[in-house]
Design a protein around this motif. Structure first.
Motif, PDB file in Angstrom:
ATOM      1  N   ASP A  14       0.858  -1.178   0.000  1.00  0.00           N
ATOM      2  CA  ASP A  14       0.000   0.000   0.000  1.00  0.00           C
ATOM      3  C   ASP A  14       0.899   1.235   0.000  1.00  0.00           C
ATOM      4  O   ASP A  14       1.508   1.583   1.023  1.00  0.00           O
ATOM      5  CB  ASP A  14      -0.912   0.004   1.224  1.00  0.00           C
ATOM      6  CG  ASP A  14      -1.935   1.135   1.193  1.00  0.00           C
ATOM      7  OD1 ASP A  14      -1.812   2.010   0.311  1.00  0.00           O
ATOM      8  OD2 ASP A  14      -2.845   1.154   2.038  1.00  0.00           O
ATOM      9  N   GLY A  15       1.023   1.901  -1.163  1.00  0.00           N
ATOM     10  CA  GLY A  15       1.956   3.010  -1.293  1.00  0.00           C
ATOM     11  C   GLY A  15       1.577   4.224  -0.483  1.00  0.00           C
ATOM     12  O   GLY A  15       2.446   5.034  -0.114  1.00  0.00           O
ATOM     13  N   THR A  16       0.309   4.398  -0.177  1.00  0.00           N
ATOM     14  CA  THR A  16      -0.118   5.591   0.567  1.00  0.00           C
ATOM     15  C   THR A  16       0.275   5.538   2.041  1.00  0.00           C
ATOM     16  O   THR A  16       0.576   6.555   2.655  1.00  0.00           O
ATOM     17  CB  THR A  16      -1.637   5.759   0.447  1.00  0.00           C
ATOM     18  OG1 THR A  16      -2.283   4.586   0.956  1.00  0.00           O
ATOM     19  CG2 THR A  16      -2.030   5.969  -1.023  1.00  0.00           C
ATOM     20  N   THR A  17       0.287   4.334   2.607  1.00  0.00           N
ATOM     21  CA  THR A  17       0.615   4.193   4.033  1.00  0.00           C
ATOM     22  C   THR A  17       1.928   3.463   4.280  1.00  0.00           C
ATOM     23  O   THR A  17       2.321   3.248   5.427  1.00  0.00           O
ATOM     24  CB  THR A  17      -0.514   3.435   4.749  1.00  0.00           C
ATOM     25  OG1 THR A  17      -0.642   2.118   4.174  1.00  0.00           O
ATOM     26  CG2 THR A  17      -1.837   4.176   4.600  1.00  0.00           C
ATOM     27  N   ASP A  18       2.642   3.071   3.203  1.00  0.00           N
ATOM     28  CA  ASP A  18       3.879   2.290   3.321  1.00  0.00           C
ATOM     29  C   ASP A  18       3.644   0.989   4.084  1.00  0.00           C
ATOM     30  O   ASP A  18       4.517   0.521   4.830  1.00  0.00           O
ATOM     31  CB  ASP A  18       4.986   3.103   4.006  1.00  0.00           C
ATOM     32  CG  ASP A  18       5.531   4.198   3.103  1.00  0.00           C
ATOM     33  OD1 ASP A  18       5.428   4.041   1.866  1.00  0.00           O
ATOM     34  OD2 ASP A  18       6.046   5.195   3.620  1.00  0.00           O
ATOM     35  N   THR A  76       8.214 -14.680   8.516  1.00  0.00           N
ATOM     36  CA  THR A  76       6.968 -14.412   7.785  1.00  0.00           C
ATOM     37  C   THR A  76       6.051 -13.587   8.676  1.00  0.00           C
ATOM     38  O   THR A  76       6.052 -13.742   9.897  1.00  0.00           O
ATOM     39  CB  THR A  76       6.260 -15.714   7.376  1.00  0.00           C
ATOM     40  OG1 THR A  76       5.979 -16.482   8.539  1.00  0.00           O
ATOM     41  CG2 THR A  76       7.141 -16.529   6.424  1.00  0.00           C
ATOM     42  N   ALA A  77       5.291 -12.700   8.062  1.00  0.00           N
ATOM     43  CA  ALA A  77       4.382 -11.839   8.832  1.00  0.00           C
ATOM     44  C   ALA A  77       3.183 -11.479   7.965  1.00  0.00           C
ATOM     45  O   ALA A  77       3.286 -11.393   6.735  1.00  0.00           O
ATOM     46  CB  ALA A  77       5.098 -10.582   9.319  1.00  0.00           C
ATOM     47  N   GLU A  78       2.054 -11.263   8.650  1.00  0.00           N
ATOM     48  CA  GLU A  78       0.845 -10.891   7.921  1.00  0.00           C
ATOM     49  C   GLU A  78       0.903  -9.453   7.421  1.00  0.00           C
ATOM     50  O   GLU A  78       0.386  -9.137   6.345  1.00  0.00           O
ATOM     51  CB  GLU A  78      -0.380 -11.063   8.818  1.00  0.00           C
ATOM     52  CG  GLU A  78      -0.653 -12.510   9.227  1.00  0.00           C
ATOM     53  CD  GLU A  78      -1.873 -12.615  10.126  1.00  0.00           C
ATOM     54  OE1 GLU A  78      -2.508 -11.565  10.398  1.00  0.00           O
ATOM     55  OE2 GLU A  78      -2.184 -13.737  10.566  1.00  0.00           O
ATOM     56  N   LYS A  79       1.557  -8.591   8.218  1.00  0.00           N
ATOM     57  CA  LYS A  79       1.582  -7.186   7.873  1.00  0.00           C
ATOM     58  C   LYS A  79       2.900  -6.567   8.320  1.00  0.00           C
ATOM     59  O   LYS A  79       3.544  -7.033   9.257  1.00  0.00           O
ATOM     60  CB  LYS A  79       0.405  -6.454   8.547  1.00  0.00           C
ATOM     61  CG  LYS A  79       0.275  -4.987   8.170  1.00  0.00           C
ATOM     62  CD  LYS A  79      -0.929  -4.349   8.868  1.00  0.00           C
ATOM     63  CE  LYS A  79      -1.035  -2.875   8.521  1.00  0.00           C
ATOM     64  NZ  LYS A  79      -2.180  -2.218   9.193  1.00  0.00           N
ATOM     65  N   GLY A  80       3.285  -5.512   7.630  1.00  0.00           N
ATOM     66  CA  GLY A  80       4.494  -4.784   7.992  1.00  0.00           C
ATOM     67  C   GLY A  80       4.332  -3.311   7.702  1.00  0.00           C
ATOM     68  O   GLY A  80       3.498  -2.901   6.882  1.00  0.00           O
ATOM     69  N   LEU A  81       5.149  -2.500   8.379  1.00  0.00           N
ATOM     70  CA  LEU A  81       5.081  -1.052   8.193  1.00  0.00           C
ATOM     71  C   LEU A  81       6.504  -0.511   8.132  1.00  0.00           C
ATOM     72  O   LEU A  81       7.338  -0.824   8.982  1.00  0.00           O
ATOM     73  CB  LEU A  81       4.325  -0.396   9.342  1.00  0.00           C
ATOM     74  CG  LEU A  81       4.129   1.125   9.246  1.00  0.00           C
ATOM     75  CD1 LEU A  81       3.248   1.465   8.033  1.00  0.00           C
ATOM     76  CD2 LEU A  81       3.517   1.671  10.527  1.00  0.00           C
ATOM     77  N   LEU A  82       6.783   0.305   7.114  1.00  0.00           N
ATOM     78  CA  LEU A  82       8.103   0.898   6.943  1.00  0.00           C
ATOM     79  C   LEU A  82       8.128   2.275   7.587  1.00  0.00           C
ATOM     80  O   LEU A  82       7.266   3.123   7.318  1.00  0.00           O
ATOM     81  CB  LEU A  82       8.446   1.019   5.455  1.00  0.00           C
ATOM     82  CG  LEU A  82       8.594  -0.307   4.693  1.00  0.00           C
ATOM     83  CD1 LEU A  82       8.756  -0.038   3.203  1.00  0.00           C
ATOM     84  CD2 LEU A  82       9.785  -1.092   5.221  1.00  0.00           C
ATOM     85  N   VAL A  83       9.105   2.498   8.468  1.00  0.00           N
ATOM     86  CA  VAL A  83       9.268   3.785   9.147  1.00  0.00           C
ATOM     87  C   VAL A  83      10.690   4.273   8.906  1.00  0.00           C
ATOM     88  O   VAL A  83      11.665   3.594   9.281  1.00  0.00           O
ATOM     89  CB  VAL A  83       8.998   3.657  10.660  1.00  0.00           C
ATOM     90  CG1 VAL A  83       9.199   5.015  11.333  1.00  0.00           C
ATOM     91  CG2 VAL A  83       7.590   3.129  10.913  1.00  0.00           C
ATOM     92  N   SER A  84      10.825   5.427   8.267  1.00  0.00           N
ATOM     93  CA  SER A  84      12.150   5.944   7.924  1.00  0.00           C
ATOM     94  C   SER A  84      12.847   6.501   9.161  1.00  0.00           C
ATOM     95  O   SER A  84      12.233   7.140  10.013  1.00  0.00           O
ATOM     96  CB  SER A  84      12.023   7.038   6.862  1.00  0.00           C
ATOM     97  OG  SER A  84      13.282   7.611   6.593  1.00  0.00           O
TER      98      SER A  84
END
Length: 474
Positions: free
Chosen positions: A169-173, A194-202
Motif C-alpha cells: 500500500d503506497g499511501t501508508t507504506d 513471515t508476517a501478515e503485515k508490515g510497516l516501513l518507518v524511515s
C-alpha cells in the motif's frame, strides 16, 4: 564612404547575433536531450539527489559548448550573408566600388576572437569539467538502486536480506504477507521470517525500521565447538527490525584522486606525458643496441667457456673431429662436440634475441599509440575551435552565392557540410589512433580543405577569378 562601410560592417555583425544565439541554444538543447537519452538508465531508480543530477548536466555542458559554437557560426553566417545578397545589397556595394572582402573582414576578425576564446575554454575549462563528469558517472554507476520493493518480486538490494511481499500500500507504506530471508553473516544466524503485515518507518537516509505484525520466525543456529546447530521457531505479535541503508546512499568521491585520461588533461600536461613516452621509447630501442652478441667473442673465451681452446673434452668426444660446415664460425673449431655446442648456444641466443625484439616492438607500438592518442586530443583542442574561422571563410561566400537568407536553406547547407566535417573528424581520429595517419592530418585535413575552398570562393567573388582562367589561351 568609410563611415558607410563601417555602419554596414556593424549591421552585418548584428545580423549574425540572433541566428547565432538561436542555433547555439537549439543545438545545446538537442545535445542535452541526446545526453539524457543515452544515460537515463543510469540516473533513474537509484535515488540520486537532484543536485547531483544537475551538477552532472552542468559539467557535461562544457563539451556541448565546444561542439555547438562552430555549428552555430556556420548557420548564422549562411543566413546573414544570404539575406544580405537576397536584398541586392551586394549589387549596390559592387556598384559603389567596394570590394566584398571588406564586408567579410570584420566577421572574420570576430571569428578569430571566438576561436581564441573557445581554444582557451577547451584547454583550461573542458578538461576539469570532463574529470568531474567522469568521476560523477563512476559514482553513479557503482551506486546500488534505491530501496524499491515491488509486489511478488524478490528484492535483495539490502545486503544480507531478501524480501518477498505480496501486496504493498503506497499511501501508508504498509506491506502485506511478508517473507524475509536473513543470510548468516555479521554474527547473525540464518533466519526466515513471515508476517501478515508490515510497516516501513524511515530513520533518515541511513536506516529504515520494519515493523512486522502477527508473524513467526525460523532461526537456524550454526554449530559451534560445544554446541550443535539447532532450529528455533518463534511466534510474535510485533517485531521491529532496523535495516541499514548506508550502502544505498549516494557516496561522492574526489575527482582529483582518480586517474586522468586524455580528455581530462590540458595540452601542457599531455605534451609532458608525450615527452616522457618518447624517452621510454628511446630506452626500449637502446636495449637492442646494448644487447649481447650471439657469436663467440672475447666474452666467451674464458677458461670456463666451451669455446676456449684450453677446454679438455672427454676422451670419447675428443677423438671425434669436426666436420666442414656451411656456417663460417663453426669451421673455426676442430672438435665435433664444440661445434655442436656452438650451434646449440647460438640458436638459443638467437631465439632469446628474437623474443626480446618482439617484446620491445610491442612496447614501442603501445607507447606510439598512446602518443598518437594524446596528440590527437592536443590538435582537437585547436582544430574544433578553429572551425569557427573556417566556417566564416566558407559560409560567407556560399551564403552570398545562394542569395537565400532563410533558415531552411542555411539549415540544409549546414547539415551537409557539418555531416562531412564530423565524419572526417571522427574517422581522422580513428586513423590517427591506429597510426595510419599523423594526428595533424587526422584533425586538420577537413579544416584545410574547407579553408582552401572558402578562400577560392572569396577571391572569385572579389575579382571574378576562376580556375578556368588558368587554362584559357592568351
Amino acid at each position: 564612404m568609410a563611415s558607410k562601410i563601417n555602419k554596414l560592417q556593424v549591421d552585418l555583425l548584428k545580423r549574425h547575433v540572433n541566428p547565432f544565439l538561436f542555433c547555439f541554444f537549439t543545438l545545446m538543447f538537442l545535445l542535452l536531450m541526446q545526453f539524457l537519452i543515452l544515460h537515463i538508465d543510469n540516473l533513474i531508480g537509484k535515488d540520486i539527489p537532484l543536485s547531483v543530477i544537475a551538477e552532472l548536466i552542468v559539467t557535461n555542458l562544457a563539451y556541448m559548448v565546444v561542439l555547438a559554437a562552430p555549428m552555430a557560426v556556420l548557420v548564422a553566417t549562411l543566413m546573414a550573408y544570404g539575406k544580405f545578397s537576397e536584398l541586392n545589397e551586394l549589387t549596390a556595394l559592387r556598384a559603389s566600388g567596394i570590394n566584398p572582402l571588406k564586408i567579410i573582414r570584420p566577421v572574420l576578425v570576430t571569428s578569430v576572437l571566438l576561436f581564441v576564446g573557445l581554444a582557451w575554454f577547451s584547454n583550461n575549462v573542458l578538461p576539469e569539467a570532463n574529470q568531474k563528469a567522469r568521476s560523477l558517472f563512476i559514482d553513479i554507476r557503482v551506486k546500488k538502486p534505491g530501496f524499491d520493493l515491488k509486489p511478488n518480486i524478490f528484492y535483495d538490494g539490502i545486503e544480507g536480506y531478501t524480501f518477498l511481499v505480496e501486496e504493498i500500500d503506497g499511501t501508508t507504506d504498509s506491506l502485506y504477507n511478508i517473507t524475509l530471508f536473513q543470510d548468516p553473516e555479521n554474527n547473525r544466524d540464518r533466519m526466515i521470517i513471515t508476517a501478515e503485515k508490515g510497516l516501513l518507518v524511515s530513520k533518515g537516509d541511513q536506516a529504515l525500521d520494519l515493523h512486522l505484525i502477527n508473524g513467526n520466525s525460523l532461526k537456524h543456529t550454526q554449530a559451534r565447538r560445544n554446541n550443535k546447530g539447532s532450529i528455533e521457531r518463534n511466534t510474535f505479535d510485533k517485531h521491529i527490525m532496523t535495516l541499514d541503508l548506508s550502502d544505498l546512499s549516494f557516496m561522492r568521491s574526489d575527482p582529483d584522486e582518480r586517474n586522468k585520461s586524455d580528455r581530462t588533461m590540458s595540452s601542457r600536461t599531455m605534451l609532458a606525458v608525450v615527452d616522457s613516452l618518447n624517452k621510454e621509447i628511446d630506452q626500449q630501442l637502446g636495449m637492442l643496441v646494448n644487447d649481447k652478441p650471439v657469436y663467440p667473442t672475447e666474452v666467451y673465451q674464458g677458461e670456463e667457456s666451451f669455446f676456449s681452446s684450453k677446454l679438455v673434452l672427454p676422451s670419447h668426444l675428443d677423438s671425434i673431429p669436426g666436420s666442414n660446415s656451411d656456417y663460417v664460425m663453426v669451421n673455426h673449431f676442430d672438435k665435433a662436440d664444440i661445434q655442436r655446442r656452438l650451434v646449440e648456444e647460438s640458436t638459443r641466443k638467437i631465439r632469446e634475441y628474437r623474443g626480446r625484439i618482439e617484446s620491445i616492438k610491442a612496447n614501442v607500438e603501445w607507447r606510439e599509440k598512446r602518443i598518437a592518442r594524446y596528440l590527437v586530443e592536443v590538435h582537437k583542442k585547436l582544430s574544433i575551435p578553429f572551425a569557427c574561422v573556417v566556417f566564416i571563410l566558407f559560409g560567407a561566400p556560399v551564403g552570398i552565392m545562394t542569395k537565400r537568407g532563410n533558415f531552411g536553406y542555411a539549415a540544409l547547407i549546414s547539415t551537409v557540410v557539418l555531416t562531412f566535417y564530423w565524419v572526417s573528424l571522427i574517422q581522422g581520429e580513428k586513423l590517427a589512433d591506429r597510426l595510419m595517419v599523423t594526428p595533424f592530418v587526422g584533425m586538420w585535413t577537413f579544416n584545410i580543405l574547407l579553408s582552401i575552398a572558402g578562400i577560392y570562393l572569396i577571391i572569385h567573388l572579389s575579382t571574378g577569378f576562376s580556375f578556368k582562367d588558368l587554362f584559357r589561351k592568351q
